[in-house]
Design a protein around this motif. Structure first.
Motif, short mmCIF file in Angstrom:
data_model
loop_
_atom_site.label_atom_id
_atom_site.label_comp_id
_atom_site.label_asym_id
_atom_site.label_seq_id
_atom_site.Cartn_x
_atom_site.Cartn_y
_atom_site.Cartn_z
N CYS B 152 73.36 69.64 27.94
CA CYS B 152 73.58 70.57 26.84
C CYS B 152 72.38 70.49 25.89
CB CYS B 152 74.88 70.28 26.10
SG CYS B 152 74.73 68.91 24.97
N ASP B 153 72.32 71.44 24.94
CA ASP B 153 71.16 71.50 24.04
C ASP B 153 70.98 70.18 23.28
OD1 ASP B 153 70.88 73.98 24.93
OD2 ASP B 153 71.43 75.02 23.04
N GLU B 154 72.08 69.62 22.84
CA GLU B 154 71.99 68.39 22.05
C GLU B 154 71.41 67.26 22.89
OE1 GLU B 154 72.41 68.25 18.85
OE2 GLU B 154 71.96 66.11 18.79
N THR B 155 71.88 67.18 24.14
CA THR B 155 71.36 66.14 25.03
C THR B 155 69.84 66.30 25.18
OG1 THR B 155 73.46 66.17 26.18
CG2 THR B 155 71.64 65.10 27.33
N LYS B 156 69.43 67.54 25.28
CA LYS B 156 67.98 67.78 25.41
C LYS B 156 67.24 67.37 24.13
CE LYS B 156 68.50 71.49 28.77
NZ LYS B 156 68.61 72.96 28.91
N LYS B 157 67.86 67.71 23.00
CA LYS B 157 67.24 67.34 21.72
C LYS B 157 67.06 65.83 21.61
CE LYS B 157 68.90 71.05 18.79
NZ LYS B 157 70.06 71.27 17.91
N ILE B 158 68.11 65.11 22.05
CA ILE B 158 68.03 63.64 21.95
C ILE B 158 66.88 63.13 22.82
CG2 ILE B 158 69.27 61.46 22.43
CD1 ILE B 158 71.89 63.03 21.82
N HIS B 159 66.68 63.76 23.99
CA HIS B 159 65.59 63.34 24.87
C HIS B 159 64.24 63.87 24.40
CE1 HIS B 159 68.84 62.45 27.78
NE2 HIS B 159 67.98 61.60 28.30
N GLN B 160 64.29 64.71 23.34
CA GLN B 160 63.10 65.35 22.79
C GLN B 160 62.37 66.19 23.85
OE1 GLN B 160 61.13 61.95 21.03
NE2 GLN B 160 62.07 62.38 19.04
N VAL B 161 63.17 66.89 24.68
CA VAL B 161 62.57 67.82 25.67
C VAL B 161 62.88 69.24 25.19
CG1 VAL B 161 62.74 66.26 27.63
CG2 VAL B 161 64.67 67.76 27.10
N PRO B 162 62.06 70.24 25.60
CA PRO B 162 62.36 71.62 25.19
C PRO B 162 63.68 72.10 25.78
CG PRO B 162 60.54 71.54 26.76
CD PRO B 162 60.83 70.13 26.38
N LEU B 163 64.30 73.09 25.12
CA LEU B 163 65.62 73.55 25.57
C LEU B 163 65.55 74.19 26.96
CD1 LEU B 163 67.13 74.99 22.27
CD2 LEU B 163 67.44 72.74 23.29
N SER B 164 64.34 74.54 27.36
CA SER B 164 64.19 75.16 28.68
C SER B 164 64.14 74.11 29.79
CB SER B 164 62.91 75.99 28.69
OG SER B 164 61.81 75.14 28.36
N PHE B 165 64.08 72.87 29.41
CA PHE B 165 63.95 71.78 30.40
C PHE B 165 65.17 71.73 31.32
CE2 PHE B 165 64.47 67.30 31.64
CZ PHE B 165 63.22 67.04 32.17
N GLU B 166 64.90 71.64 32.63
CA GLU B 166 66.00 71.53 33.59
C GLU B 166 65.88 70.17 34.28
OE1 GLU B 166 68.46 73.64 34.10
OE2 GLU B 166 67.68 75.22 32.79
N PRO B 167 66.78 69.24 33.98
CA PRO B 167 66.60 67.89 34.53
C PRO B 167 67.18 67.74 35.93
CG PRO B 167 68.51 67.95 33.12
CD PRO B 167 67.99 69.36 33.15
N ASN B 168 66.73 66.72 36.61
CA ASN B 168 67.47 66.27 37.80
C ASN B 168 67.82 64.80 37.59
OD1 ASN B 168 65.35 64.55 38.71
ND2 ASN B 168 64.31 66.34 39.58
N VAL B 169 68.64 64.26 38.50
CA VAL B 169 69.17 62.91 38.27
C VAL B 169 68.06 61.88 38.14
CG1 VAL B 169 70.56 61.07 39.28
CG2 VAL B 169 71.38 63.41 39.34
N ASN B 170 67.06 61.97 38.99
CA ASN B 170 65.97 60.98 38.94
C ASN B 170 65.25 61.00 37.61
OD1 ASN B 170 65.96 59.40 41.12
ND2 ASN B 170 64.74 60.80 42.42
N GLU B 171 64.93 62.21 37.19
CA GLU B 171 64.24 62.34 35.91
C GLU B 171 65.09 61.75 34.79
OE1 GLU B 171 61.49 66.33 36.01
OE2 GLU B 171 63.67 66.58 36.14
N ALA B 172 66.38 62.12 34.87
CA ALA B 172 67.28 61.67 33.82
C ALA B 172 67.30 60.14 33.76
CB ALA B 172 68.69 62.21 34.05
N ILE B 173 67.42 59.49 34.91
CA ILE B 173 67.49 58.02 34.93
C ILE B 173 66.16 57.42 34.47
CG2 ILE B 173 67.59 56.05 36.54
CD1 ILE B 173 69.95 57.47 37.86
#
Lengths: 137, 609
Positions: B152-173
């Protein structure tokens, strides 16, 4: 030579009594010299004279350290008798305890009589020791 | 026939369960099902009066759509502004046998419940979004099948990534800090899928901008038909909170270490004087664990009297809001042990500046106090000895002075005297004075001996036997005075004493009793012993003259003090006796009644050498 009606000598030491009597001879004429061994005896006699209106001694030689009633106790009781005549009291002691001198000073303030303090040894009794009215001379 | 057909059709239409209406090209209702009439609340008699364009006037583009001969559906409200239902209606053109359009067929469904649900979902979504933004709680969702990870947007904000960022599990970990955090999240995520175990863990990530951040990550498997289909979780920025907590913990640690290691007893009490904090020293002093002390009052811990005083102090501090500082107090525990403290009590205020209790600090000053007492005793002892010394010096000086004054006076007389008889008389007096001086010197010597011969050894002495011995030595004196001696002393009683002193004490007390006998009675002297508090007391009672103690009480043991007109009275015996007894660590007291008799009590000290 001074003529005195009555003298009390209050001292438990016979040598001192002997000395006082001897030293009085050349300066005073007195037919009534009474000796007491302690303050109690002297006070009883004084009190008796006072109540019965007899002659109050003009001069008292008073030792401090005596049995039964010492010189200070005698003074206290004598002041309470409220005698009108001014008596000359010569306190004679071998004590050089400053507290005795201090006590003499305190008594002098409140005693209506003339209170002298004489340290032993004494060799001579002056006429002034028998005459209360120094200021008259 | 035609009529029959029409009737059949009419009945067919009326019984349709779905609300259905047939309208003409002009919009007037031609026929309708009962359900339709019920839905719109139209009585069946007035069916022909209803025009659909009036009824549904609020539906935009209804006429146009009907004119376009299209089938289409729309949602609309039905009912008053305040009380309505949601309907979904489908309009289809109505053809006759010749395929001519003769009107429209409208079927309506009550979709109020669906519509409300949709609205609710919208609302929940909006709440979730707001909540997520406000609380800094983001969420994520992982689809097991597609391996898609949603942030969600907030999760992205916490990671300080742009809202357009699309994560995958590896990146997230890989956002987790290498080491503990990354290993932990890998394991937890894996377990959530494999073992369906939910997790909730505080971990550190490194954001895209390289900042280290504390986050709280939680996850839970969503199971459908026995299969894990998704993992849903929350993601919260708790950095400030953790930092604040860490700071608080550090402060607390510092404070606890400080308070616990202070060599002072520290406690905090609430308004009811219950302990709410105690430090190590306080626990050690009270010999209880902090758990046992918390919630206790002084009444539970101390002697009642002490507790009462302490509570009064507490109330004073809480009332006046002024601290008590450095007050000397004595605490007596339930077991009776007393401790001297230097106590301070300081009012404690809460964040609203209201008094909430007090802080107490106590310093154990028992040892200081004890030393102070010892010192004071020593000073007292020294000053007593000093006084004795001064007193003795005065006695010596006075006695010697009086003799020397007599010598001087008599010698002066002798010099001036010519009369032989008078001279002899004076010489006799001088001899007398000389004898007196000698006797005085002898007496003084005895006193000096007592105070210097501190090395004389105490020996066990049988008092009874000793009395017999002394009495024997005094036989002539006692017989002459017709004295009756009652020796009622315990025959087996043994005390530790210096034999010479014991002789002197018994002899002086006996001769003293005889000297001051009453002329009206035969002298009787009674000797007894008793033990009080492990101390042996020898009492010598007579039936003599007695002494007015109120008058002479303090002087009776003085030197050369006599209180009777008695030729034998020298005033030295009792002075000597007192010096001897005191030199052995004991004491002597006197009771007397005039003309009844006197009792001297000699206390022997068994402890000192």
């Amino acid at each position: 030579m001074k003529k005195l009606s009555s003298i009390f000598i209050v001292d438990d030491d016979p040598i001192t009594v002997f000395g006082i009597k001897r030293m009085l001879k050349p300066v005073a004429i007195c037919d009534d010299i009474q000796i007491f061994q302690n303050g109690k005896e002297a006070f009883d006699a004084l009190s008796e004279r006072h109540t019965s209106g007899k002659e109050i001694p003009a001069v008292i030689f008073l030792d401090i350290n005596m049995p039964i009633m010492d010189g200070w106790d005698f003074l206290k009781e004598m002041i309470d008798l409220d005698i009108h005549e001014r008596v000359i009291i010569n306190m004679i002691t071998s004590s050089i305890d400053p507290s005795d001198y201090q006590r003499w000073n305190d008594f002098k303030e409140r005693c209506p009589h003339q209170l002298n303090f004489k340290n032993k040894p004494i060799f001579k009794i002056e006429v002034s020791d028998l005459d209360g009215f120094h200021m008259a001379s | 026939m035609k009529a029959v057909e029409r009737i059949e059709q009419h009945f067919l239409l009326r019984q349709l369960p779905q609300a259905t209406v047939l309208v003409g090209l002009d919009g007037y209702v031609i026929d309708a099902s009962d359900s339709w009439l019920a839905l719109f609340g139209i009585p069946s008699k007035r069916i022909m009066e209803v025009n659909i364009f009036n009824l549904l006037e609020k539906v935009d583009g209804l006429k146009e759509n009907i004119a376009a001969n299209k089938t289409y559906s729309f949602r609309h409200k039905c009912g008053s502004e305040n009380e309505f239902i949601w309907l979904e209606s489908i309009i289809t053109p109505w053809y006759d046998e010749r395929e001519n359009i003769v009107g429209s067929i409208i079927q309506s469904n009550d979709i109020s419940r669906e519509a409300e649900k949709e609205l609710e979902i919208d609302r929940i979504h909006s709440i979730l979004k707001t909540k997520s933004e406000v609380a800094h709680v983001g969420y994520w969702e992982f689809d097991v099948q597609t391996e898609n990870l949603f942030w969600c947007d907030e999760t992205k904000k916490i990671h300080q990534v742009p809202l357009s960022f699309e994560p995958n599990v590896n990146e997230a970990i890989n956002f987790y800090k290498p080491g503990y955090s990354r290993n932990k999240i890998s394991m937890l995520f894996h377990k959530a899928i494999e073992e369906r175990s939910p997790f909730n863990e505080r971990l550190t990530i490194i954001t895209k901008n390289g900042e280290e951040k504390w986050i709280q990550s939680a996850g839970k498997a969503i199971v459908k038909n026995g299969e894990v289909v998704k993992v849903f979780g929350t993601f919260q920025d708790i950095h400030d909170q953790v930092m604040a907590e860490t700071k608080i913990m550090e402060n607390e640690q510092l404070l606890t270490t400080l308070i616990d290691n202070l060599p002072l007893n520290v406690f905090v009490k609430d308004l009811d004087s219950r302990k709410i904090l105690v430090n190590k020293s306080e626990c050690e002093y009270l010999e209880k664990s902090p758990k046992e002390l918390i919630g206790k009052t002084d009444y539970d811990l101390y002697d009642e009297e002490v507790a009462k005083i302490s509570r009064e102090e507490d109330l004073e501090v809480l009332k006046s809001l002024k601290p008590i500082l450095g007050k000397e107090t004595i605490s007596i525990k339930k077991d009776g042990t007393a401790t001297n403290f230097l106590t301070s009590k300081i009012p404690l205020f809460d964040l609203n500046n209201k008094v909430s209790g007090l802080i107490g600090i106590s310093m154990d000053i028992s040892s200081i106090k004890k030393k102070e007492d010892q010192l004071r005793n020593l000073i007292n002892l020294t000053s007593i000895q000093n006084k004795k010394l001064i007193n003795f010096a005065h006695i010596v000086s006075h006695n010697l002075r009086s003799h020397s004054a007599n010598f001087s006076m008599l010698l002066q007389f002798l010099k001036a005297e010519d009369n032989e008889r008078e001279r002899e008389h004076i010489i006799n007096m001088l001899t007398q004075a000389s004898d007196n001086l000698l006797e005085t010197l002898e007496n003084l010597n005895q006193v000096v001996d007592i105070n210097t011969n501190i090395n004389l050894k105490k020996e066990p002495i049988n008092i009874y036997d000793h009395i017999i011995k002394v009495r024997h030595g005094l036989t002539a004196f006692l017989e002459k005075n017709q004295v009756l001696i009652k020796n009622k002393v315990d025959q087996k009683l043994v005390v530790k004493s210096i034999p010479a002193y014991m002789d002197s004490i018994i002899m002086n007390l006996l001769t003293n009793a005889v000297k001051y006998r009453s002329p009206e009675r035969k002298p009787i002297i009674t000797l007894t012993t008793k033990k009080v508090d492990n101390k042996i007391i020898l009492s010598v009672s007579d039936n003599g003259l007695g002494i007015d103690l109120e008058r002479y009480g303090d002087k009776i043991f003085g030197m050369y003090k006599t209180f009777h007109n008695n030729k034998d009275a020298k005033g030295f015996g009792l002075y000597l006796v007192r010096n001897q007894i005191e030199a052995m660590g004991g004491k002597i007291t006197v009771n007397s009644e005039v003309d009844k008799g006197t009792t001297f009590n000699v206390y022997f000290n068994e402890k000192t050498k």
